[in-house]
Design an enzyme around this catalytic site. Structure first.
Site, PDB file in Angstrom:
ATOM      1  N   ASP A  12       0.833  -1.210   0.000  1.00 49.66           N
ATOM      2  CA  ASP A  12       0.000   0.000   0.000  1.00 49.66           C
ATOM      3  C   ASP A  12       0.864   1.255   0.000  1.00 49.66           C
ATOM      4  OD1 ASP A  12      -2.376   1.354  -0.064  1.00 49.66           O
ATOM      5  OD2 ASP A  12      -2.764   1.217   2.091  1.00 49.66           O
ATOM      6  N   ASN A  14       1.400   3.459  -2.854  1.00 56.50           N
ATOM      7  CA  ASN A  14       2.007   3.920  -4.113  1.00 56.50           C
ATOM      8  C   ASN A  14       1.544   5.333  -4.478  1.00 56.50           C
ATOM      9  OD1 ASN A  14       3.093   1.393  -4.354  1.00 56.50           O
ATOM     10  ND2 ASN A  14       1.772   0.717  -6.036  1.00 56.50           N
ATOM     11  N   GLY A  15       0.233   5.549  -4.330  1.00 52.27           N
ATOM     12  CA  GLY A  15      -0.344   6.839  -4.727  1.00 52.27           C
ATOM     13  C   GLY A  15       0.185   7.974  -3.865  1.00 52.27           C
ATOM     14  N   HIS A  29       2.757   3.556  -9.036  1.00 51.73           N
ATOM     15  CA  HIS A  29       2.537   2.137  -9.358  1.00 51.73           C
ATOM     16  C   HIS A  29       3.719   1.555 -10.134  1.00 51.73           C
ATOM     17  CE1 HIS A  29      -1.344   2.380  -7.635  1.00 51.73           C
ATOM     18  NE2 HIS A  29      -1.919   3.057  -8.600  1.00 51.73           N
ATOM     19  N   SER A  57      -7.169  -5.432  -5.637  1.00 53.47           N
ATOM     20  CA  SER A  57      -8.297  -6.023  -4.912  1.00 53.47           C
ATOM     21  C   SER A  57      -9.576  -5.975  -5.750  1.00 53.47           C
ATOM     22  CB  SER A  57      -8.517  -5.264  -3.599  1.00 53.47           C
ATOM     23  OG  SER A  57      -9.091  -3.997  -3.856  1.00 53.47           O
ATOM     24  N   TRP A  61     -11.409  -1.910  -8.609  1.00 54.48           N
ATOM     25  CA  TRP A  61     -12.054  -1.530  -9.885  1.00 54.48           C
ATOM     26  C   TRP A  61     -12.765  -0.195  -9.764  1.00 54.48           C
ATOM     27  CZ3 TRP A  61     -10.489  -4.285 -13.892  1.00 54.48           C
ATOM     28  CH2 TRP A  61     -10.153  -5.625 -13.741  1.00 54.48           C
ATOM     29  N   ARG A  63     -11.562   2.513  -8.889  1.00 53.93           N
ATOM     30  CA  ARG A  63     -10.661   3.643  -9.176  1.00 53.93           C
ATOM     31  C   ARG A  63     -10.917   4.213 -10.578  1.00 53.93           C
ATOM     32  NH1 ARG A  63      -5.060   2.526  -6.015  1.00 53.93           N
ATOM     33  NH2 ARG A  63      -6.039   1.786  -4.093  1.00 53.93           N
ATOM     34  N   LEU A 123      11.135 -20.772  -3.675  1.00 56.99           N
ATOM     35  CA  LEU A 123      10.225 -19.758  -3.140  1.00 56.99           C
ATOM     36  C   LEU A 123       8.871 -19.949  -3.817  1.00 56.99           C
ATOM     37  CD1 LEU A 123       9.605 -17.049  -1.643  1.00 56.99           C
ATOM     38  CD2 LEU A 123      10.534 -15.847  -3.619  1.00 56.99           C
ATOM     39  N   LEU A 187      -7.395  -4.740   7.041  1.00 52.59           N
ATOM     40  CA  LEU A 187      -7.081  -5.858   6.152  1.00 52.59           C
ATOM     41  C   LEU A 187      -7.568  -5.654   4.723  1.00 52.59           C
ATOM     42  CD1 LEU A 187      -7.655  -8.955   8.466  1.00 52.59           C
ATOM     43  CD2 LEU A 187      -5.502  -7.925   7.744  1.00 52.59           C
ATOM     44  N   GLU A 199       0.683 -13.093  12.809  1.00 55.29           N
ATOM     45  CA  GLU A 199       1.154 -11.884  13.500  1.00 55.29           C
ATOM     46  C   GLU A 199       1.104 -10.717  12.516  1.00 55.29           C
ATOM     47  OE1 GLU A 199       2.136 -11.563  16.708  1.00 55.29           O
ATOM     48  OE2 GLU A 199       1.724 -13.681  17.108  1.00 55.29           O
TER      49      GLU A 199
HETATM   50  C1  IPE Z   1      -5.516  -2.718  -0.502  1.00 55.65           C
HETATM   51  O1  IPE Z   1      -5.125  -1.404  -0.678  1.00 55.65           O
HETATM   52  C2  IPE Z   1      -5.430  -3.453  -1.786  1.00 55.65           C
HETATM   53  C3  IPE Z   1      -4.081  -3.578  -2.333  1.00 55.65           C
HETATM   54  C4  IPE Z   1      -2.991  -3.216  -1.764  1.00 55.65           C
HETATM   55  C5  IPE Z   1      -4.038  -4.193  -3.613  1.00 55.65           C
HETATM   56  P1  IPE Z   1      -6.186  -0.236  -0.926  1.00 55.65           P
HETATM   57  O2  IPE Z   1      -5.395   1.011  -0.898  1.00 55.65           O
HETATM   58  O3  IPE Z   1      -6.999  -0.488  -2.122  1.00 55.65           O
HETATM   59  O4  IPE Z   1      -7.104  -0.389   0.354  1.00 55.65           O
HETATM   60  P2  IPE Z   1      -8.058   0.634   1.106  1.00 55.65           P
HETATM   61  O5  IPE Z   1      -9.095   1.067   0.141  1.00 55.65           O
HETATM   62  O6  IPE Z   1      -7.194   1.797   1.532  1.00 55.65           O
HETATM   63  O7  IPE Z   1      -8.591  -0.122   2.262  1.00 55.65           O
HETATM   64  C1  IPE Z   2      -1.300   0.279  -3.513  1.00 57.02           C
HETATM   65  O1  IPE Z   2      -1.124   1.650  -3.502  1.00 57.02           O
HETATM   66  C2  IPE Z   2      -1.426  -0.294  -4.907  1.00 57.02           C
HETATM   67  C3  IPE Z   2      -2.780  -0.723  -5.285  1.00 57.02           C
HETATM   68  C4  IPE Z   2      -3.808  -0.799  -4.494  1.00 57.02           C
HETATM   69  C5  IPE Z   2      -2.984  -1.105  -6.672  1.00 57.02           C
HETATM   70  P1  IPE Z   2      -2.356   2.640  -3.506  1.00 57.02           P
HETATM   71  O2  IPE Z   2      -2.710   2.939  -4.924  1.00 57.02           O
HETATM   72  O3  IPE Z   2      -3.467   2.131  -2.689  1.00 57.02           O
HETATM   73  O4  IPE Z   2      -1.730   3.939  -2.856  1.00 57.02           O
HETATM   74  P2  IPE Z   2      -2.411   4.905  -1.798  1.00 57.02           P
HETATM   75  O5  IPE Z   2      -2.890   4.046  -0.687  1.00 57.02           O
HETATM   76  O6  IPE Z   2      -3.527   5.601  -2.496  1.00 57.02           O
HETATM   77  O7  IPE Z   2      -1.303   5.822  -1.385  1.00 57.02           O
HETATM   78 MG    MG Z   3      -4.048   2.371  -0.756  1.00 61.90          MG
END
Ligand code: IPE
Ligand code: IPE
Ligand code: MG
Length: 242
Positions: A12, A14-15, A29, A57, A61, A63, A123, A187, A199
């Site tokens: 999580d 990247n954005g 990304h 996830s 979709w 987004r 692995l 989660l 854990e």
């Molecule tokens: C969870 O991250 C899904 C992935 C890392 C692929 P999200 O950024 O989509 O989750 P929420 O919306 O913040 O819970």
């Molecule tokens: C995780 O980074 C990657 C994916 C869910 C595809 P995010 O895109 O959720 O980045 P934030 O959480 O918005 O910073």
């Molecule tokens: Mg995120």
């Protein structure tokens, strides 16, 4: 260092990472995807046997069209490049999630990669794509009900083990350590069944900055935990007479 057998990661941030650099989310990304390649080499070096990452996830979709298009482009490129890292790491790659939602060429790349890597066992690398735990459980129940109907499974014989064998993660041991990067502590529909006794480790470090030092930090923290199952220490159990 005692290394957990199975590490699961929610990739999580990247954005937000891209935003902090005044760059578009898609750039985050791209760098996150490069880091996904690196983490496999790190896991292999450390002797981790199973690594399962959440890359897209069932909720993702929602987004913007632009972001989804950017992600699909990245998956296309990544799945092809993964052939080389599977060979170099002797790593078996499997995709978990409902892959039927992807374009046919992506599904084909997944089949090629899974087939190419199926005999490697240094692995075991699972990539969760269009994955949602609730969706996985519902699909498992659908498959199981079919088998009850056609007489392959008797209703009275459905145990936890039988149910697990219908999940996408069939045959893969449960994660010992779950890592979520970038500060969120939820989660987000990831491995709800499989994480029952895992854990959890949360770090503020965003996924593109998560490096070997951060992974080692998470494992060291994991090692300092007192793992218990039902109040009993890991690897020990008392018989009824004790
Ligand atoms: C969870 O991250 C899904 C992935 C890392 C692929 P999200 O950024 O989509 O989750 P929420 O919306 O913040 O819970
Ligand atoms: C995780 O980074 C990657 C994916 C869910 C595809 P995010 O895109 O959720 O980045 P934030 O959480 O918005 O910073
Ligand atoms: Mg995120």
């Amino acid at each position: 260092m005692n290394v957990p057998n199975h590490v699961a990661i929610i990739l999580d941030g990247n954005g937000r990472w891209a935003k902090s650099k005044k760059m578009p989310r898609t750039y985050g990304h791209v760098v996150g995807c490069d880091n996904l390649e690196k983490i496999c080499y790190m896991a292999r070096d450390l002797g981790i046997k199973y690594l399962t990452v959440y890359a897209f996830s069932t909720e993702n979709w929602k987004r913007s069209r632009d972001e989804i298009d950017g992600l699909m482009k990245l998956f296309r490129r990544y799945l092809k490049r993964c052939i080389k890292s599977s060979r170099e790491n002797e790593m078996r790659v499997r995709v978990i999630g409902d892959t039927t939602a992807f374009d046919e060429d992506i599904q084909e790349s997944i089949r090629v990669l899974e087939d190419y890597s199926k005999d490697y066992d240094k692995l075991h690398f699972q990539i969760a794509l269009n994955y949602g735990s609730r969706n996985e459980i519902v699909r498992a129940i659908q498959k199981l009900s079919k088998d009850v109907k056609n007489g392959k499974v008797m209703e009275a014989k459905i145990t936890e083990e039988v149910f697990e064998s219908y999940l996408d993660t069939a045959g893969i041991p449960d994660p010992d350590l779950l890592i979520r990067t970038s500060g969120e502590q939820r989660l987000s529909n990831y491995l709800l069944w499989q994480l029952a006794y895992t854990e959890f480790y949360f770090t503020d470090v965003p996924w593109p900055d998560f490096n070997k030092m951060e992974l080692v930090k998470a494992i060291e923290q994991y090692n300092s935990r007192d793992r218990r199952y039902g109040g009993v220490k890991e690897g020990t159990s008392c018989s009824k007479q004790d």
